[in-house]
Scaffold this motif. Structure first.
Motif, PDB file in Angstrom:
ATOM      1  N   LEU A  53      15.818  13.803 -43.529  1.00 22.31           N
ATOM      2  CA  LEU A  53      15.206  12.780 -42.664  1.00 22.31           C
ATOM      3  C   LEU A  53      15.147  13.254 -41.215  1.00 22.31           C
ATOM      4  O   LEU A  53      14.129  13.103 -40.543  1.00 22.31           O
ATOM      5  N   VAL A  54      16.270  13.848 -40.768  1.00 22.18           N
ATOM      6  CA  VAL A  54      16.340  14.312 -39.387  1.00 22.18           C
ATOM      7  C   VAL A  54      15.289  15.393 -39.139  1.00 22.18           C
ATOM      8  O   VAL A  54      14.710  15.490 -38.058  1.00 22.18           O
ATOM      9  N   ALA A  55      15.010  16.202 -40.178  1.00 21.33           N
ATOM     10  CA  ALA A  55      14.106  17.345 -40.009  1.00 21.33           C
ATOM     11  C   ALA A  55      12.638  16.953 -40.111  1.00 21.33           C
ATOM     12  O   ALA A  55      11.765  17.753 -39.785  1.00 21.33           O
ATOM     13  N   VAL A  56      12.352  15.730 -40.577  1.00 25.04           N
ATOM     14  CA  VAL A  56      10.959  15.329 -40.792  1.00 25.04           C
ATOM     15  C   VAL A  56      10.057  15.593 -39.581  1.00 25.04           C
ATOM     16  O   VAL A  56       8.964  16.145 -39.736  1.00 25.04           O
ATOM     17  N   PRO A  57      10.476  15.253 -38.350  1.00 27.26           N
ATOM     18  CA  PRO A  57       9.586  15.480 -37.207  1.00 27.26           C
ATOM     19  C   PRO A  57       9.180  16.937 -37.016  1.00 27.26           C
ATOM     20  O   PRO A  57       8.196  17.216 -36.334  1.00 27.26           O
TER      21      PRO A  57
END
Lengths: 236, 361
Positions: A53-57
């Motif tokens: 989730l954190v890496a999505v951007p």
């Protein structure tokens, strides 16, 4: 011969951008340090989910992130209704809205270097600290953070520089309101749209120079940290 | 009751630990056994670094954990010192900073104990960073740091294993001096017999997560049932006192409870106490006092027991346990043929010819 001084609205954009980056970075550290520590230590599957989730951007087009944030924070969105109910008003097209968006967008640039540094410290140092009578918070403060200095610096520089340079998310969630949400990258876009290339050069060149100098400084600091342990000397 | 009680039961995939130890409240207790036998796990459980499924850990009146009552102190609340296998100094702190880290957390603000620094010969290294120390120096600092917490128990996990032979020889004397100075119990893990012979007061033999045998080092080493007896390393350790030197022949006379032994000259003053290791393979037996033998050390002794040939062992040889007039035990390795020719049997008086007496301190 083009006029080579910055207009007041340019200065406004620069000040707003610096403020946004500074506020965002502070929030990123408050959230990112514990989050990265947890990700580095956890063995639960939830960790992988949060990591992703954190890496999505990193992979998502900024406009997509901005679009969903706009929907979420807008008057019809659940978060928007909540902020209105709490008397905070609506976040889109405001500075706090920009901060929220930038924080999410730059999160991986802070969490990933921190997580890598924290993971590299290894179980042994923590065990040693425990056998010497240091509790978990004491250990984190006096062992983990000092040992993570290069990673903390990387995270700070990357988080700050990335926030400076964002465009798509800001445009979607903040719009283009001079003095309120018009940041540097959007000011540059405006100058280019208006064929004011000299101004665009001044702003873009400044941003380029700043980013380069920041990364260069990081290189030097990290190299010095490796070569001379004295750099990392703690008080006795 | 001032001893150490340590009972742990631990079940992991492919490994189980089930030990119950009652150890003396002072001196060095050595956990000895092959790699993977669970020695380190015992130490980690004792420190609270690993939480045993069931466990009790008591030092004298203090209880650190008891799964029966649910009591559990986390590692940082246990007054212990822990020396890890690889010297684990904090790389961001100087030697002084590393030592102060320990002192501060047990409420001591004063500088580290000067006698300890001197004993470990690190008083000249205080301002160095760990990266500027040799492996041996780092481990000495780590030992001083572990003791800087004023612990009730010192745990040492193969503190010499990560060092090369010269570094080991450099550190062992410091450990021996510590051994004499420390009043707290020490739990020391090793798989090197040399360290057992030099440091152990109490010996715990472990195999596959279980305790095979435990007791005073002299008794365990001299036991015919111990796993050591089956190896080429079978030996006894005896404590002796230097009673004189013979400069002209380069020999030193030792007194073992009234029995006289000679060894190659050791540079110790008369009256100095030292420990001897006598290998079973260096002891041979005769029915009568040998005349004209080149062997200096010949003692009368009574055969206490003879270990039969164990299945799978050196079937050619057997191990004989002897008791000398002073009460000290000896082991002798003889061939089965000799045993039959001499008709060796428990109770017989024989003469033990000791080819080599090795001082280990």
């Amino acid at each position: 011969m083009p006029e080579l001084t910055l207009a007041p609205e340019d200065w406004q954009a620069i000040a707003l951008t610096a403020k946004l980056a500074a506020v965002t970075l502070s929030i990123l550290f408050v959230i990112g340090v514990p989050l990265a520590w947890w990700l580095a230590r956890t063995r639960s599957r939830l960790g992988s989910l949060v990591s992703a989730l954190v890496a999505v951007p990193l992979v998502l087009p900024p406009t997509v992130l901005g679009f969903y944030l706009l929907v979420l924070l807008g008057p019809q969105g659940p978060v928007g209704r909540l902020t209105e109910a709490l008397g905070l008003g609506l976040l889109p097209f405001s500075f706090p809205g920009l901060v929220v968006a930038s924080t999410l967008f730059s999160l991986p640039f802070v969490v990933q270097p921190l997580q890598a540094t924290f993971s590299a410290i290894g179980e042994r140092m923590l065990e040693v600290a425990a056998t010497l009578g240091a509790g978990p918070f004491d250990t984190f403060w006096h062992v983990v953070l000092p040992l993570s200095r290069p990673g903390l610096l990387s995270a700070a520089v990357l988080g700050f520089a990335h926030t400076l340079g964002e465009f798509g998310v800001v445009l979607m969630i903040g719009g283009n309101i001079p003095g309120r949400t018009q940041v540097l990258s959007i000011a540059i876009y405006n100058r280019v749209e208006a064929f004011e290339y000299a101004h665009a050069h001044l702003l873009a060149g400044g941003l380029l120079a700043f980013s380069f100098v920041a990364l260069l400084a990081l290189q030097f600091i990290n190299r010095a940290g490796v070569g001379a342990p004295g750099m990392l000397r703690g008080g006795a | 009751m001032s001893g150490v009680e340590a009972r742990f039961r631990l079940q992991r995939e492919g490994f189980s630990l089930d030990v119950a130890l009652g150890l003396p409240g002072s001196g060095v207790s050595v956990l000895f056994g092959p790699s993977g036998c669970g020695k380190t796990s015992v130490l980690r459980c004792a420190a609270g670094l690993t939480r045993a499924d069931e466990g009790v850990m008591r030092i004298g009146e203090e209880c650190w954990q008891d799964s029966g009552t649910g009591r559990w102190l986390p590692t940082h609340r246990r007054p212990l010192g822990y020396v890890f296998q690889e010297p684990s100094l904090f790389p961001h702190l100087s030697v002084r900073g590393n030592l102060a880290f320990a002192g501060k957390r047990c409420g001591r603000r004063d500088p580290p104990d000067g006698d300890l620094l001197e004993l470990l010969a690190i008083d000249g290294l205080l301002d160095r960073m760990p990266s500027a120390l040799s492996g041996g120096e780092r481990q000495r600092v780590a030992i001083a740091r572990a003791l800087g917490t004023s612990p009730r128990l010192l745990l040492m996990d193969e503190p010499l294993a990560a060092l090369d032979a010269p570094r080991k020889r450099e550190i062992l004397p410091y450990l021996e001096r510590l051994h004499q100075e420390l009043s707290i119990p020490v739990l020391y893990v090793t798989h090197a017999l040399e360290e057992v012979a030099r440091l152990a007061d109490h010996l715990v033999l472990m195999e596959q997560g279980r305790v095979v045998m435990a007791g005073p080092v002299g008794e365990v080493m001299a036991s015919l049932e111990s796993p050591l007896a089956a190896t080429d390393q079978a030996a006894v350790v005896v404590d002796a006192r230097v009673s004189g030197h013979d400069a002209s022949y380069g020999l030193t006379r030792l007194d073992v409870n009234g029995v006289e032994l000679w060894t190659a000259r050791v540079s110790c003053e008369v009256g100095h106490r030292l420990r001897l290791r006598i290998h079973a393979r260096d002891v041979s037996l005769a029915l009568f006092r040998p005349e004209g033998s080149s062997i200096t050390n010949i003692l009368p002794a009574v055969i206490e027991a003879i270990a039969g040939e164990r299945a799978g062992d050196d079937a050619m040889q057997c191990l004989v346990r002897l008791r000398t007039a002073s009460g000290a035990r000896l082991l002798a390795r003889v061939t089965r043929r000799s045993r039959d020719l001499l008709a060796l049997e428990p109770g017989m008086v024989v003469y033990a010819q000791i080819k080599a007496v090795v001082p280990v301190i």
